[in-house]
Design a protein around this motif. Structure first.
Motif, PDB file in Angstrom:
ATOM      1  N   GLY A 141       1.217  -7.605  13.961  1.00  0.00           N
ATOM      2  CA  GLY A 141       1.885  -6.861  12.905  1.00  0.00           C
ATOM      3  C   GLY A 141       2.124  -5.411  13.272  1.00  0.00           C
ATOM      4  N   ARG A 142       1.174  -4.828  13.994  1.00  0.00           N
ATOM      5  CA  ARG A 142       1.310  -3.420  14.402  1.00  0.00           C
ATOM      6  C   ARG A 142       2.454  -3.244  15.389  1.00  0.00           C
ATOM      7  NH1 ARG A 142      -3.764  -0.228  16.972  1.00  0.00           N
ATOM      8  NH2 ARG A 142      -3.468  -1.842  18.585  1.00  0.00           N
ATOM      9  N   LYS A 177       5.276  -4.640  15.154  1.00  0.00           N
ATOM     10  CA  LYS A 177       6.491  -4.547  14.339  1.00  0.00           C
ATOM     11  C   LYS A 177       6.534  -3.249  13.541  1.00  0.00           C
ATOM     12  CE  LYS A 177       6.604  -9.594  13.776  1.00  0.00           C
ATOM     13  NZ  LYS A 177       6.525 -10.718  12.803  1.00  0.00           N
ATOM     14  N   ASP A 178       5.362  -2.767  13.111  1.00  0.00           N
ATOM     15  CA  ASP A 178       5.305  -1.561  12.278  1.00  0.00           C
ATOM     16  C   ASP A 178       4.023  -0.799  12.602  1.00  0.00           C
ATOM     17  OD1 ASP A 178       5.222   0.414  10.390  1.00  0.00           O
ATOM     18  OD2 ASP A 178       5.446  -0.910   8.649  1.00  0.00           O
ATOM     19  N   PRO A 179       4.097   0.249  13.432  1.00  0.00           N
ATOM     20  CA  PRO A 179       2.892   0.986  13.848  1.00  0.00           C
ATOM     21  C   PRO A 179       2.111   1.605  12.698  1.00  0.00           C
ATOM     22  CG  PRO A 179       4.767   1.552  15.248  1.00  0.00           C
ATOM     23  CD  PRO A 179       5.307   0.743  14.096  1.00  0.00           C
ATOM     24  N   SER A 180       2.730   1.734  11.510  1.00  0.00           N
ATOM     25  CA  SER A 180       2.023   2.329  10.379  1.00  0.00           C
ATOM     26  C   SER A 180       1.082   1.346   9.691  1.00  0.00           C
ATOM     27  CB  SER A 180       3.025   2.862   9.349  1.00  0.00           C
ATOM     28  OG  SER A 180       3.708   1.795   8.695  1.00  0.00           O
ATOM     29  N   ARG A 181       1.172   0.047  10.073  1.00  0.00           N
ATOM     30  CA  ARG A 181       0.313  -0.946   9.429  1.00  0.00           C
ATOM     31  C   ARG A 181      -0.903  -1.221  10.310  1.00  0.00           C
ATOM     32  NH1 ARG A 181       2.747  -3.286   5.015  1.00  0.00           N
ATOM     33  NH2 ARG A 181       0.623  -3.942   4.588  1.00  0.00           N
ATOM     34  N   ASN A 199      -6.156   0.274  12.023  1.00  0.00           N
ATOM     35  CA  ASN A 199      -5.620   1.548  11.547  1.00  0.00           C
ATOM     36  C   ASN A 199      -6.412   2.057  10.341  1.00  0.00           C
ATOM     37  OD1 ASN A 199      -4.012   3.774  11.085  1.00  0.00           O
ATOM     38  ND2 ASN A 199      -2.227   2.619  10.380  1.00  0.00           N
ATOM     39  N   ARG A 238      -3.433   5.632   2.736  1.00  0.00           N
ATOM     40  CA  ARG A 238      -2.764   4.810   1.716  1.00  0.00           C
ATOM     41  C   ARG A 238      -3.598   4.745   0.444  1.00  0.00           C
ATOM     42  NH1 ARG A 238      -0.339   3.330  -1.695  1.00  0.00           N
ATOM     43  NH2 ARG A 238       0.794   1.358  -2.059  1.00  0.00           N
TER      44      ARG A 238
END
Length: 567
Positions: free
Chosen positions: A50-51, A53-57, A89, A96
């Motif tokens: 998943g990271r 695809k989206d480093p913020s997750r 993360n 968040r």
């Protein structure tokens, strides 16, 4: 520092566990700390994908939704929250949650623990090119965050038991040299870390539990000396008994020395005692200095895989299997593993009972080989193979799979840091007193069997599970099977009878593998570690039971000669 017992609850045993458990535990009765375990070897791989695809997750998003529902309830009740939902993360999850607390109007000091993520140093450390590389940190970063005022602590990869040990360290003021109390807290943490597995879930004698419809999550009441009582909220389902606790103590362990980053716990010293209905006391745990190294979990992309299950019905099952195997092998050049499950019955009353299942798992570095090429080859056989050709589901596109391996790194080479809400970083020093991990040299002598327990005594061929309980699980490519009994007489028979050689006879899949037996007389248990039965880990494994969760139940179903005196 306080001398009162600390009630530490669990509300998650894995990423995907019961969503409402957080609310149930916060509102169901008094607790001081709520913990949740969201990480496993496979979970780290999923988060790593998943990271990409989206480093913020890279964290457990479910936990954010649980806090949206329950953060206010927990803060109103004075409940601290400690979870490893930060995954890859933890800083991102902490940010968040701070954003969320502002939106819902709840004041909460949120801290995180970091330092486990070694991916930026993977090349320097010789780890190759993994998707994730994480050291298993200990409890003192969590304790530091709590001691500096945190209401919520989110971590990345820490040992599962650290979620319980950390709050206990902060509450009782233990130091890294308080080895016995730390060991006791590790034992308590190990019992409750998997949620309802401590209260009747996945329990061999589940039919003895009156209400298993909705088992309650477990609570560990931890005392200043490290002893604890395992319990659950009143009025919840499930049960807490010596057996449910023993099952979890034996889950995913090896020998008597259970190594961790803060302490090595001697599981052969833990004593269990009844403390009332749904209350089991753990005491006597002995702690030894931890090893000088930390375990590092490496998740690497192993390639791509796909699978299809062919249904073979009626007569000539073996010949039908041979035909389709030859046809697929002729069409696809890839690594294949075939498994034929003879679920068919002769002269069956239903078509399903007349059918066997032939599974083909294919792997390749080339996604096209396991995707279009494999799917096409399987489907093209529909009118050109064995009579009655059908599959349980049409082949899909291939998917990537991961390989889990473990490495070890000097604890002094890992920056273990607690970061509080104000941004201040609190470094956590590695233990200075360490010891090489050595296997326990058992002085255990098998008891002399009474005449009624001798091999030539009257006996009956029955499933081992007639008297024995078991729980099994996975660790990387290995599996463990913990087996125990309830009485001293049963124990004398079990420890004498269930040897490594006998296990290999009962479970033929283990015959060619390295199997080690560990004796836990304190629990009337033997624990078998079966190396390499799961290959390169759950994600890459083509085995029918890829996490070995049912190995124990298979063993219990096997027939052995049980002395009649035990029946």
């Amino acid at each position: 520092m306080s001398t009162g017992p600390l009630r530490i609850a669990n509300a998650s045993g894995f990423y995907g566990d019961r969503f409402d458990a957080v609310r149930e535990m916060v509102t169901g009765g008094h607790i001081d700390v709520l913990t949740g375990d969201y990480l496993a070897e496979l979970t780290m791989l999923i988060l790593a994908m998943g990271r990409l695809k989206d480093p913020s997750r890279g964290y457990a998003g479910t936990f954010v939704r649980q806090m949206e529902d329950c953060l206010g309830l927990a803060m109103d009740a004075g409940v601290k929250i400690v979870v490893n939902a930060g995954g890859l993360n933890p800083a991102g999850l902490a940010d968040r949650l701070r954003e969320l607390s502002g939106i819902i109007g709840v004041s909460a000091h949120i801290a995180h623990v970091e330092g486990d993520d070694l991916l930026p140093r993977a090349d320097e450390l010789g780890y190759g090119s993994p998707l994730a590389a994480n050291a298993y940190l200990g409890a003192f970063g969590i304790a530091a965050a709590l001691n500096h005022g945190a209401d919520v602590v989110v971590t990345g990869r820490v040992t599962d038991a650290s979620l319980v040990v950390g709050p206990a360290v902060a509450h009782f003021g233990w130091s890294i040299d308080d080895l016995d109390p730390l060991a006791g807290a590790v034992a308590a943490g190990h019992v409750i870390e998997c949620g309802t597995q401590a209260t009747g879930g996945n329990f061999a004698r589940f039919t003895e539990i009156a209400d298993l419809l909705h088992p309650g999550f477990p609570i560990a009441e931890v005392f200043e000396d490290g002893s604890s009582v395992i319990t659950k909220h009143d009025g919840t389902g499930g049960a807490v008994t010596r057996d449910t606790v023993t099952a979890q103590l034996l889950y995913e362990i090896g020998g008597a020395r259970y190594a961790g980053p803060d302490v090595t716990t001697r599981f052969d010293t833990i004593q269990l005692g009844d403390d009332g209905p749904d209350r089991v006391r753990l005491s006597g745990a002995v702690g030894e200095p931890p090893p000088s190294t930390l375990k590092v979990g490496l998740n690497t992309l192993g390639g791509h895989r796909n699978e299809v299950v062919f249904v073979l019905t009626g007569l000539d099952i073996e010949a039908k299997a041979a035909l389709v195997k030859a046809q697929i092998a002729d069409a696809v050049d890839a690594d294949m593993k075939w498994t034929l499950a003879r679920t068919d019955h002769p002269n069956a009353a239903t078509e399903q009972e007349a059918s066997a299942l032939l599974q083909c798992v294919v792997r390749s570095d080339d996604p096209d080989v396991v995707g279009r090429a494999f799917s096409g080859a399987a489907i093209e056989l529909a009118l050109a193979s064995y009579p009655g050709f059908n599959v349980t589901a049409p082949p899909s596109n291939g998917s990537p799979y991961g390989v889990f391996t473990a490495a070890y790194l000097d604890a002094n080479d890992v920056d273990h840091v607690a970061v509080t809400a104000d941004g201040i970083r609190h470094a956590v020093a590695a233990p200075t007193t360490v010891a090489d991990l050595q296997p326990v040299e058992h002085t255990f002598v098998a008891p002399k069997l009474d005449e009624a327990l001798q091999p030539d005594a009257p006996s009956r061929e029955l499933p081992l599970g007639t008297i024995a309980l078991a729980r099994s699980g996975d660790k990387g490519g290995s599996a463990n099977i913990g087996v125990w009994v309830r009485t001293d007489t049963e124990w004398a028979w079990l420890v004498t009878t269930l040897t490594v050689d006998r296990l290999k006879e009962l479970l033929p899949e283990t015959a060619g593998l390295n199997v080690t037996r560990h004796v836990f007389a304190n629990l009337r248990a033997v624990n078998f570690v079966v190396d390499d039965i799961l290959g390169e880990g759950v994600s890459s494994n083509a085995r029918f039971d890829p996490q070995a969760k049912a190995l124990g139940e298979w063993l219990r179903s096997r027939h052995v000669s049980i002395p009649e005196v035990l029946l």
